[in-house]
Scaffold this motif. Structure first.
Motif, PDB file in Angstrom:
ATOM      1  N   THR A  17       0.807  -1.227   0.000  1.00 48.59           N
ATOM      2  CA  THR A  17       0.000   0.000   0.000  1.00 48.59           C
ATOM      3  C   THR A  17       0.838   1.275   0.000  1.00 48.59           C
ATOM      4  O   THR A  17       0.290   2.364   0.099  1.00 48.59           O
ATOM      5  N   GLY A  18       2.147   1.139  -0.095  1.00 54.53           N
ATOM      6  CA  GLY A  18       3.004   2.314  -0.149  1.00 54.53           C
ATOM      7  C   GLY A  18       3.368   2.882   1.203  1.00 54.53           C
ATOM      8  O   GLY A  18       3.650   4.067   1.338  1.00 54.53           O
ATOM      9  N   LYS A  48      -0.755   4.355  -5.047  1.00 52.54           N
ATOM     10  CA  LYS A  48      -0.940   5.474  -5.982  1.00 52.54           C
ATOM     11  C   LYS A  48      -1.676   6.627  -5.313  1.00 52.54           C
ATOM     12  O   LYS A  48      -1.348   7.795  -5.539  1.00 52.54           O
ATOM     13  N   SER A  49      -2.661   6.314  -4.489  1.00 52.68           N
ATOM     14  CA  SER A  49      -3.407   7.362  -3.770  1.00 52.68           C
ATOM     15  C   SER A  49      -2.479   8.148  -2.851  1.00 52.68           C
ATOM     16  O   SER A  49      -2.606   9.369  -2.734  1.00 52.68           O
ATOM     17  N   LYS A  50      -1.539   7.455  -2.217  1.00 52.76           N
ATOM     18  CA  LYS A  50      -0.583   8.143  -1.345  1.00 52.76           C
ATOM     19  C   LYS A  50       0.356   9.022  -2.159  1.00 52.76           C
ATOM     20  O   LYS A  50       0.694  10.127  -1.751  1.00 52.76           O
ATOM     21  N   VAL A  51       0.779   8.539  -3.308  1.00 54.17           N
ATOM     22  CA  VAL A  51       1.664   9.323  -4.177  1.00 54.17           C
ATOM     23  C   VAL A  51       0.951  10.583  -4.639  1.00 54.17           C
ATOM     24  O   VAL A  51       1.541  11.669  -4.675  1.00 54.17           O
ATOM     25  N   GLU A  52      -0.325  10.469  -4.977  1.00 53.40           N
ATOM     26  CA  GLU A  52      -1.096  11.620  -5.464  1.00 53.40           C
ATOM     27  C   GLU A  52      -1.234  12.721  -4.413  1.00 53.40           C
ATOM     28  O   GLU A  52      -1.472  13.873  -4.758  1.00 53.40           O
ATOM     29  N   LYS A  53      -1.052  12.398  -3.154  1.00 50.26           N
ATOM     30  CA  LYS A  53      -1.145  13.390  -2.080  1.00 50.26           C
ATOM     31  C   LYS A  53       0.159  14.159  -1.889  1.00 50.26           C
ATOM     32  O   LYS A  53       0.194  15.148  -1.167  1.00 50.26           O
ATOM     33  N   LEU A  54       1.229  13.714  -2.546  1.00 51.47           N
ATOM     34  CA  LEU A  54       2.518  14.400  -2.460  1.00 51.47           C
ATOM     35  C   LEU A  54       2.502  15.638  -3.346  1.00 51.47           C
ATOM     36  O   LEU A  54       1.612  15.801  -4.179  1.00 51.47           O
ATOM     37  N   SER A  55       3.510  16.461  -3.197  1.00 56.51           N
ATOM     38  CA  SER A  55       3.642  17.597  -4.107  1.00 56.51           C
ATOM     39  C   SER A  55       3.797  17.053  -5.525  1.00 56.51           C
ATOM     40  O   SER A  55       4.210  15.908  -5.724  1.00 56.51           O
ATOM     41  N   THR A  64       4.429   3.030 -10.444  1.00 62.43           N
ATOM     42  CA  THR A  64       3.969   1.747  -9.903  1.00 62.43           C
ATOM     43  C   THR A  64       3.840   0.736 -11.036  1.00 62.43           C
ATOM     44  O   THR A  64       3.454   1.090 -12.147  1.00 62.43           O
ATOM     45  N   ASN A  65       4.187  -0.503 -10.722  1.00 62.77           N
ATOM     46  CA  ASN A  65       4.065  -1.596 -11.687  1.00 62.77           C
ATOM     47  C   ASN A  65       3.576  -2.847 -10.977  1.00 62.77           C
ATOM     48  O   ASN A  65       4.125  -3.213  -9.930  1.00 62.77           O
ATOM     49  N   VAL A  66       2.561  -3.475 -11.550  1.00 60.80           N
ATOM     50  CA  VAL A  66       2.112  -4.758 -11.026  1.00 60.80           C
ATOM     51  C   VAL A  66       3.069  -5.817 -11.565  1.00 60.80           C
ATOM     52  O   VAL A  66       3.144  -6.048 -12.770  1.00 60.80           O
ATOM     53  N   VAL A  67       3.847  -6.397 -10.659  1.00 62.93           N
ATOM     54  CA  VAL A  67       4.864  -7.376 -11.021  1.00 62.93           C
ATOM     55  C   VAL A  67       4.941  -8.413  -9.912  1.00 62.93           C
ATOM     56  O   VAL A  67       4.946  -8.068  -8.730  1.00 62.93           O
ATOM     57  N   ASP A  68       5.037  -9.668 -10.297  1.00 65.08           N
ATOM     58  CA  ASP A  68       5.252 -10.742  -9.335  1.00 65.08           C
ATOM     59  C   ASP A  68       6.741 -10.775  -8.994  1.00 65.08           C
ATOM     60  O   ASP A  68       7.587 -10.804  -9.895  1.00 65.08           O
TER      61      ASP A  68
END
Length: 82
Positions: A17-18, A48-55, A64-68
């Motif tokens: 979740t970052g 991603k939601s946490k990143v969007e709250k940054l400057s 972000t990448n969905v990767v196993d």
């Protein structure tokens, strides 16, 4: 904390979740880019939601990448510094 040693191009495997996002020093130029990976799109959605709250400038340094974690072949060897 290990995050204070991160520099350059950073790959975080299993970012979830970052939770670690606030600890990366992206504002001072030491960390150029952070790639957050996880096998769960839902978990990365929260990151991603946490990143969007940054400057805007700080947010531009995160991807972000969905990767196993068992198959990281999409990334070239030696392409990350941390």
């Amino acid at each position: 904390m290990l995050f204070f040693h991160a520099r350059g191009e950073v790959l975080e495997v299993g970012a979830g979740t970052g939770r670690n996002i606030p600890y990366y020093r992206v504002g001072n130029g030491i960390v150029r880019q952070v790639i957050l990976t996880d096998s769960s799109d839902k978990m990365l959605g929260e990151a991603k939601s946490k990143v969007e709250k940054l400057s805007k400038k700080a947010a531009s340094r995160f991807r972000t990448n969905v990767v196993d974690a068992s198959n990281m072949s999409r990334y070239e060897d030696n392409s990350f510094d941390t």
